[in-house]
Each structure stands twice: as C-alpha cells, then as structure tokens.
Enzyme design. Structure first.
Site, PDB file in Angstrom:
ATOM      1  N   GLY A  99       0.834  -1.210   0.000  1.00  0.00           N
ATOM      2  CA  GLY A  99       0.000   0.000   0.000  1.00  0.00           C
ATOM      3  C   GLY A  99       0.860   1.248   0.000  1.00  0.00           C
ATOM      4  O   GLY A  99       2.092   1.173   0.000  1.00  0.00           O
ATOM      5  N   SER A 100       0.208   2.396   0.020  1.00  0.00           N
ATOM      6  CA  SER A 100       0.961   3.651  -0.115  1.00  0.00           C
ATOM      7  C   SER A 100       1.819   3.934   1.115  1.00  0.00           C
ATOM      8  O   SER A 100       2.949   4.430   0.986  1.00  0.00           O
ATOM      9  CB  SER A 100       0.005   4.818  -0.381  1.00  0.00           C
ATOM     10  OG  SER A 100      -0.962   4.901   0.635  1.00  0.00           O
TER      11      SER A 100
ATOM     12  N   GLY B 107       0.689  -1.004   6.637  1.00  0.00           N
ATOM     13  CA  GLY B 107      -0.396  -0.048   6.878  1.00  0.00           C
ATOM     14  C   GLY B 107      -1.691  -0.749   7.238  1.00  0.00           C
ATOM     15  O   GLY B 107      -1.725  -1.966   7.474  1.00  0.00           O
TER      16      GLY B 107
ATOM     17  N   GLY C 251      -6.510  -4.921   3.652  1.00  0.00           N
ATOM     18  CA  GLY C 251      -6.874  -5.559   2.391  1.00  0.00           C
ATOM     19  C   GLY C 251      -7.457  -4.624   1.358  1.00  0.00           C
ATOM     20  O   GLY C 251      -7.893  -5.063   0.298  1.00  0.00           O
TER      21      GLY C 251
ATOM     22  N   GLU D  48      -0.479 -10.690   3.518  1.00  0.00           N
ATOM     23  CA  GLU D  48      -0.169  -9.825   4.667  1.00  0.00           C
ATOM     24  C   GLU D  48      -0.372 -10.594   5.974  1.00  0.00           C
ATOM     25  O   GLU D  48       0.449 -10.518   6.890  1.00  0.00           O
ATOM     26  CB  GLU D  48      -1.072  -8.587   4.636  1.00  0.00           C
ATOM     27  CG  GLU D  48      -0.725  -7.650   3.498  1.00  0.00           C
ATOM     28  CD  GLU D  48      -1.689  -6.491   3.315  1.00  0.00           C
ATOM     29  OE1 GLU D  48      -1.326  -5.537   2.631  1.00  0.00           O
ATOM     30  OE2 GLU D  48      -2.817  -6.548   3.838  1.00  0.00           O
TER      31      GLU D  48
HETATM   32  C1  5RP Z   1      -3.274  -3.566   1.392  1.00  0.00           C
HETATM   33  C2  5RP Z   1      -3.499  -3.085   2.766  1.00  0.00           C
HETATM   34  C3  5RP Z   1      -2.983  -1.735   3.101  1.00  0.00           C
HETATM   35  O1  5RP Z   1      -2.196  -1.814   4.231  1.00  0.00           O
HETATM   36  C4  5RP Z   1      -4.141  -0.822   3.366  1.00  0.00           C
HETATM   37  O2  5RP Z   1      -5.009  -0.852   2.251  1.00  0.00           O
HETATM   38  C5  5RP Z   1      -3.676   0.605   3.637  1.00  0.00           C
HETATM   39  O3  5RP Z   1      -3.221   1.182   2.450  1.00  0.00           O
HETATM   40  P1  5RP Z   1      -2.610   2.629   2.401  1.00  0.00           P
HETATM   41  O4  5RP Z   1      -1.329   2.606   3.157  1.00  0.00           O
HETATM   42  O5  5RP Z   1      -2.417   2.892   0.923  1.00  0.00           O
HETATM   43  O6  5RP Z   1      -3.601   3.590   3.003  1.00  0.00           O
HETATM   44  O7  5RP Z   1      -4.056  -3.727   3.618  1.00  0.00           O
HETATM   45  O8  5RP Z   1      -3.867  -4.821   1.173  1.00  0.00           O
END
Ligand code: 5RP
Length: 233
Positions: A40-41, A93, A106, A114
C-alpha cells in the site's frame, strides 16, 4: 511524540503523515535480520525510507508482488517465505484501526499474504495516518479473499451469518483469487466476526486482524507521530 514545527498556515497532508510514520518505523527495524514488508501507499513510503539502511538488514519478505518489485528497485534482497525461518518485525499499513488495534486490512487486495507474513513475524508494527483510527471499525468495506468458484455461495453465507452488503471487487489477487467487500457493518466483536468469516467454505482469509492484531500502531497526526501500544511490547 515527535513534534513538527507547525505555524498557523502549515497543514500536513495525508501523505506527509504517512511519510512521517514510515520514517518512525525505521526505529523498529532490527539490524542483521529479515523483516516483513506490507503493501500500500504507507508501506511504499516505508520501503523508500528503508533504502537508507538496506545494508544493515539481511533482506525482506514481501506481502505482495508490487512490494517485492519496489524492494528490488531499491536493491533490497527479497526472500521467499519458504526459505525463511524467522521474521523479526512486520511493518504494514491498515485501512482502519480501533483503539484496541483491531484492524481492517486488504484495501489493496493483499490481505492473505499480509496475514501470513504478519503471522510469521515476531512483532507487527502498523503504520497509518490519523484518518485510519476510528471508534468502531467497519465503515471501510471489509475485504474477504475467496476461491473464484465459491464467490456467490460465500456472498450469500456472509449476509446470512453477519449481515452487511457484499460486493464483488473487479480485481484478481496475487494468488489468483477474488475479493468480496462487505460494507454496512459495525464491527463491535471483531474476533468473533473474523472467526465466523473464516469458517465459510471457499473463504481463503478475511481482512480482520483481530485474533492476532498489531503490537504497535504508529499514527501520523499533524502534531507528530503517536504510538499506541496493543499487547505488551
Ligand atoms: C493492502 C493493505 C494496506 O495496508 C491498506 O489498504 C492501507 O493502504 P494505504 O497505506 O495505501 O492507506 O491492507 O492490502
């Protein structure tokens, strides 16, 4: 708490808060070990920060193909989980967290890998901006990874067993499966809901991290990074 120099005109963006927690998470990286890295970001900001100390770790296990690719771009060695016996810390994240560090994850579709990497790791450090902390999780649609042929059956069972509105995401996971997103939930008993969903045949995993949650949440706020401790750390 780490304080930022803010004047009345300074506004921290969500990305700046993500960057701040990503930077703070470096303090949890244990030298000369293999670490787990999420997706994720926010995890991407962490990978970019990690590059500075890449020679101090043995390498990383990635929770998605995208994360593996980004780690490799920084010349950080990526290990296959089957070749690794121990992961010192997992950093990732979340889409939502309550104050007990029950998480919904997710949003990026990587929930199964994860959860696997988090399970192997000695500690899970969750990194997020302040918008992710809520009183009751469930506003963010809860992802459920399913075996493709089971999608309609699992959707019906979810509504029967826990309610909510189920929508099939237009997405295929790294494992070749589908994702159902459940909205209209107020998850007051996350451990129970996690267990119920896992008991439906066809479900690979669900995005609730409650039975095994994060150990620490590093939360980015305009006044600094707050540390919320879950279990004893
Ligand atoms: C990906 C995840 C990410 O941790 C979650 O979506 C948070 O993403 P972001 O850091 O872009 O807000 O679970 O499957």
């Amino acid at each position: 708490m780490i304080h930022f120099k803010l004047d009345s005109k300074t506004i921290m963006t969500q990305d700046e808060m993500k960057q701040a927690v990503a930077q703070e998470a470096l303090n949890y990286v244990i030298e000369n070990t293999i670490i787990g890295v999420g997706t994720g970001s926010t995890a991407n900001f962490f990978i970019d920060s990690l590059a500075i100390m890449k020679n101090k770790i043995k390498g990383a296990v990635a929770s998605s193909d995208a994360t593996a690719q980004r780690l490799k771009l920084h010349d950080i060695k990526v290990f296959d989980l089957n070749d690794v016996k121990q992961i010192s810390v997992y950093i990732d994240g979340a889409d939502e967290s309550d104050n007990d560090l029950n998480l919904i994850k997710g949003g990026g579709g990587a929930l199964t890998r994860e959860k696997i990497v988090a399970a192997v790791a000695d500690k899970f450090i969750c990194i997020a901006d302040e918008s992710k902390l809520v009183d009751i999780i469930g506003k963010f649609p809860l992802p459920v990874e399913v075996i493709p042929m089971s999608a309609n059956y699992v959707s019906r069972e979810i509504v029967k067993k826990i309610g909510g509105t189920v929508k099939l995401r237009d997405f295929t996971t790294d494992n070749g499966n589908l994702i159902l997103d459940i909205s209209d939930l107020e998850i007051v008993h996350p451990k129970a809901i996690e267990t119920i969903l896992n008991s439906i045949v066809g479900v690979v995993t669900n995005g609730l991290f409650a039975n095994s949650s994060a150990d620490v949440l590093l939360l980015g706020t305009p006044s600094g990074v707050k540390k919320i401790v879950g279990k004893v750390f």
